[in-house]
Design a protein around this motif. Structure first.
Motif, PDB file in Angstrom:
ATOM      1  N   ALA A 137       0.877  -1.182   0.000  1.00 29.83           N
ATOM      2  CA  ALA A 137       0.000   0.000   0.000  1.00 29.83           C
ATOM      3  C   ALA A 137       0.910   1.226   0.000  1.00 29.83           C
ATOM      4  CB  ALA A 137      -0.917  -0.011   1.207  1.00 29.83           C
ATOM      5  N   VAL A 138       1.074   1.829  -1.157  1.00 31.15           N
ATOM      6  CA  VAL A 138       2.055   2.900  -1.316  1.00 31.15           C
ATOM      7  C   VAL A 138       1.715   4.111  -0.453  1.00 31.15           C
ATOM      8  CG1 VAL A 138       3.227   4.396  -2.975  1.00 31.15           C
ATOM      9  CG2 VAL A 138       2.562   2.069  -3.640  1.00 31.15           C
ATOM     10  N   ARG A 139       0.430   4.387  -0.252  1.00 31.29           N
ATOM     11  CA  ARG A 139       0.046   5.538   0.581  1.00 31.29           C
ATOM     12  C   ARG A 139       0.590   5.370   1.999  1.00 31.29           C
ATOM     13  NH1 ARG A 139      -3.763   9.684   0.643  1.00 31.29           N
ATOM     14  NH2 ARG A 139      -4.242  10.396   2.754  1.00 31.29           N
ATOM     15  N   ASP A 140       0.425   4.178   2.581  1.00 36.16           N
ATOM     16  CA  ASP A 140       0.944   3.951   3.938  1.00 36.16           C
ATOM     17  C   ASP A 140       2.461   4.129   3.972  1.00 36.16           C
ATOM     18  OD1 ASP A 140      -1.629   3.394   4.728  1.00 36.16           O
ATOM     19  OD2 ASP A 140      -1.394   1.215   4.588  1.00 36.16           O
ATOM     20  N   LEU A 141       3.115   3.649   2.932  1.00 37.73           N
ATOM     21  CA  LEU A 141       4.573   3.785   2.869  1.00 37.73           C
ATOM     22  C   LEU A 141       4.976   5.255   2.821  1.00 37.73           C
ATOM     23  CD1 LEU A 141       6.920   1.578   0.709  1.00 37.73           C
ATOM     24  CD2 LEU A 141       7.220   4.037   0.718  1.00 37.73           C
ATOM     25  N   VAL A 142       4.264   6.046   2.000  1.00 38.94           N
ATOM     26  CA  VAL A 142       4.574   7.474   1.860  1.00 38.94           C
ATOM     27  C   VAL A 142       4.289   8.219   3.161  1.00 38.94           C
ATOM     28  CG1 VAL A 142       3.908   9.601   0.678  1.00 38.94           C
ATOM     29  CG2 VAL A 142       4.252   7.500  -0.623  1.00 38.94           C
ATOM     30  N   VAL A 143       3.167   7.887   3.805  1.00 40.27           N
ATOM     31  CA  VAL A 143       2.809   8.553   5.075  1.00 40.27           C
ATOM     32  C   VAL A 143       3.887   8.313   6.125  1.00 40.27           C
ATOM     33  CG1 VAL A 143       1.191   8.519   7.008  1.00 40.27           C
ATOM     34  CG2 VAL A 143       0.328   8.562   4.658  1.00 40.27           C
ATOM     35  N   ASN A 144       4.338   7.071   6.240  1.00 40.19           N
ATOM     36  CA  ASN A 144       5.395   6.759   7.212  1.00 40.19           C
ATOM     37  C   ASN A 144       6.698   7.469   6.869  1.00 40.19           C
ATOM     38  OD1 ASN A 144       3.770   5.056   8.774  1.00 40.19           O
ATOM     39  ND2 ASN A 144       4.202   3.279   7.479  1.00 40.19           N
TER      40      ASN A 144
END
Length: 312
Positions: free
Chosen positions: A176-183
């Motif tokens: 899930a790229v969004r979770d990766l970017v948020v972190n």
């Protein structure tokens, strides 16, 4: 030397007495006059001794030159088809060895150059921490910012070594790229606060890839976006069928864009502001190529930069 000669020509040396015994048996079984056999044997033996003597003399000279290292003279004597084939094989192996040696030397020079650039980069946050310590003006935000920079530069070097030695351990999974970017943004929150940057993340993107290496590649791009943004600016990250990262930074010269992924290339702005190492984007491109992703960068001076990552 005689033992070596016998070992190389043993088939021919043993063939003659075998033939002599065969003819002797033939004469004996058919009760032929042995006088003719002994006369023929004497004549043939003389010829055989002369031939063996010449062969031994040639073998002796060739071996003596080879053992003394005089290859130019000895190679001219290696004129048999099998000898020529062996020489061609040796020549191919020598050419391959030279090519591998050149490649190794090139990698050594690249590594030395990278370590030199890396050491210069490491000096900046270290000098900043030392200055804060000497002046007593140490704030938690500034200290965290410098430590984050140190960790970033160290990760760059370690991952560069992995890539250069081809020891990268890719493990593909649904990400899930969004979770990766948020972190990732949370990890860089100190830099965002320090430069008063706003961040906006829109959309979702699910991708089967290596999470660790994709995160590292995105970290390089986000770090550049922060590094070259003006104070009070904004960064936008859009997710759909790819990742688009936009900043409002100083931008990249048009003539520098074709070379930004070259190893060691810093460009005018990176050189002018002394912020670029020249291998962050190079590693990003190398990693994304192995992840089968395409990276495209568009930029205008004083109007910011847009980085797009998508599937091939």
């Amino acid at each position: 030397m005689i033992r070596a000669f016998f070992k190389e020509f043993r088939l021919w040396l043993l063939t003659f007495p075998a033939l002599v015994l065969a003819f002797l048996a033939t004469f004996y079984l058919y009760r032929l006059p042995l006088t003719y056999f002994w006369v023929s044997l004497a004549f043939v033996s003389l010829i055989a001794v002369i031939c063996y003597g010449l062969a031994f003399w040639q073998f002796y000279r060739k071996m003596a030159q080879l053992q003394s290292g005089q290859l130019e003279g000895s190679l001219s004597r290696l004129d048999r088809p099998s000898d020529r084939a062996y020489q061609n094989l040796l020549a191919q192996q020598e050419q391959q060895y030279k090519q591998e040696l050149l490649t190794y030397k090139s990698k050594e020079e690249d590594l030395a150059s990278v370590v030199q650039m890396w050491s210069h980069q490491m000096k900046v946050p270290l000098a900043a921490i030392d200055l804060m310590n000497q002046t007593g003006q140490v704030t938690k935000t500034d200290l965290d910012s410098q430590l984050l920079s140190l960790n970033h530069y160290l990760a760059n070097l370690l991952n560069y070594l992995k890539l250069s030695k081809q020891t990268s351990d890719f493990r593909f999974e649904e990400v899930a790229v969004r979770d990766l970017v948020v972190n990732l943004v949370k990890d860089y929150r100190v830099h965002f606060l320090q430069k008063e940057l706003s961040i906006q993340i829109d959309g979702e993107w699910a991708l089967k890839t290596d999470k660790k290496w994709l995160r590292f590649a995105l970290a390089q791009i986000l770090d550049n976006a922060i590094k070259y943004s003006q104070k009070g600016g904004s960064i936008t990250i859009s997710l759909s069928d790819g990742i688009i990262i936009r900043d409002q930074g100083i931008g990249i010269l048009a003539e520098d864009l074709p070379r930004i992924f070259e190893q060691g290339f810093t460009g005018y702005n990176g050189h002018e502001h002394q912020k670029a190492s020249g291998f962050g984007l190079y590693m990003t491109k190398s990693i994304l190529d192995q992840l089968e992703l395409i990276i495209d960068i568009k930029s205008q001076i004083d109007n910011g930069t847009q980085v797009t990552i998508r599937k091939k």
